[in-house]
Scaffold this active site. Structure first.
Site, PDB file in Angstrom:
ATOM      1  N   CYS A  74       0.854  -1.188   0.000  1.00 56.96           N
ATOM      2  CA  CYS A  74       0.000   0.000   0.000  1.00 56.96           C
ATOM      3  C   CYS A  74       0.893   1.243   0.000  1.00 56.96           C
ATOM      4  CB  CYS A  74      -0.865  -0.031   1.256  1.00 56.96           C
ATOM      5  SG  CYS A  74      -1.840   1.455   1.505  1.00 56.96           S
ATOM      6  N   CYS A 183      -1.091   3.901  -6.110  1.00 50.26           N
ATOM      7  CA  CYS A 183      -2.054   3.376  -5.136  1.00 50.26           C
ATOM      8  C   CYS A 183      -2.376   2.003  -5.684  1.00 50.26           C
ATOM      9  CB  CYS A 183      -3.310   4.237  -5.086  1.00 50.26           C
ATOM     10  SG  CYS A 183      -4.685   3.434  -4.208  1.00 50.26           S
TER      11      CYS A 183
HETATM   12  N1  DGL Z   1      -4.211   0.700  -1.677  1.00 49.70           N
HETATM   13  C1  DGL Z   1      -3.816   1.857  -0.971  1.00 49.70           C
HETATM   14  C2  DGL Z   1      -2.573   2.513  -1.612  1.00 49.70           C
HETATM   15  O1  DGL Z   1      -1.822   1.853  -2.301  1.00 49.70           O
HETATM   16  C3  DGL Z   1      -4.809   2.930  -0.641  1.00 49.70           C
HETATM   17  C4  DGL Z   1      -6.261   2.694  -0.590  1.00 49.70           C
HETATM   18  C5  DGL Z   1      -6.945   3.482   0.512  1.00 49.70           C
HETATM   19  O2  DGL Z   1      -7.175   4.691   0.362  1.00 49.70           O
HETATM   20  O3  DGL Z   1      -7.244   2.817   1.496  1.00 49.70           O
HETATM   21  O4  DGL Z   1      -2.320   3.665  -1.414  1.00 49.70           O
END
Ligand code: DGL
Length: 264
Positions: A74, A183
């Site tokens: 993430c 993201c």
């Molecule tokens: N998947 C997460 C990232 O790579 C973010 C998603 C969220 O906002 O929870 O930043």
């Protein structure tokens, strides 16, 4: 032998599953434990404090499950909490993230103008831009955040609505040669974004680059699993009962073991 232990992977939800899938492609002998904090997503509009506290709890949970390494799949957690987590777990366990392998990739030597799309909390941290500038100071970088896009992807919103948000955000990113989908949720929208640019902007292959680097380090540390796991028990933990999460897992990995974990 430690190399037979699982890799722990976590994200706020379904985004990191694409990193897990690439692990299966590049390192088919590995198995993993996945944690998606769906109950608390989107992390992209949470405070740094919130992100750090939750990330520490999830890292501790995976550490106690005897993972040989942990991947923060993430960008939002990486940019707000990676340094703190690394210090806290220093010498205890190998911790990877999804930003470091990207920012040092040589591909950026061939570009002058690049774009980065992130969540609001990633943009606010300024982590991505300052990291990439450490390696490639020649780049003109335009970073934009797209509020709630990850939430809509996580909750299976109508694709027309998602496309509308993407198109209305990307128009701010003109004259770029390459784009980083910073993201992991946005990686599900690669085709949509590629269509928007009619294939004329190179979309960085985040999953491939990240996993290649992780594999390199696991090999160096003799932590890569050498034998096919006969019956690998892959466990997927979620912090709520998100049916779309389960559907995605089954779609990507086939029949799977789910555990709903409300306290961690
Ligand atoms: N998947 C997460 C990232 O790579 C973010 C998603 C969220 O906002 O929870 O930043």
């Amino acid at each position: 032998m430690k190399n037979k232990y699982p890799i722990g992977i976590f994200d706020s939800g379904i985004g990191g599953l694409l990193i897990a899938k690439e692990i299966q492609n590049q390192m088919p002998n590995e198995y993993f434990i996945y944690f998606g904090d769906s109950a608390n997503m989107p992390y992209g509009n949470k405070s740094k404090n919130f992100i750090v506290n939750n990330a520490i709890k999830i890292t501790t949970f995976l550490y106690e499950k005897k993972c040989k390494a942990i991947i923060i799949a993430c960008n939002t957690i990486t940019s707000n909490a990676f340094d703190i987590i690394s210090n806290k777990f220093n010498n205890k366990i190998l911790i990877f993230n999804v930003i470091d392998p990207i920012v040092k990739d040589k591909i950026f030597l061939s570009y002058k103008n690049i774009g980065i799309i992130t969540t609001p909390s990633t943009a606010k941290s300024n982590f991505y831009i300052s990291k990439i500038k450490e390696y490639y100071n020649h780049l003109n970088i335009i970073q934009i955040s797209i509020p709630l896009l990850a939430y809509f992807i996580e909750n299976n919103f109508n694709i027309k609505k998602i496309r509308y948000i993407i198109n209305h955000s990307l128009f701010k990113l003109k004259s770029i040669e390459s784009l980083i989908l910073a993201c992991t949720h946005y990686l599900y929208m690669k085709n949509e974004i590629n269509n928007y640019y009619r294939g004329k902007v190179h979309l960085i292959d985040v999953q491939k680059i990240v996993v290649k680097e992780i594999k390199k380090i696991l090999v160096k540390k003799e932590l890569l699993s050498s034998k096919q796991c006969i019956n690998p028990s892959i466990f997927y933990y979620t912090s709520n009962n998100n049916l779309f999460f389960k559907k995605k897992v089954v779609y990507l990995f086939g029949k799977s073991n789910f555990i709903e974990k409300y306290n961690y």
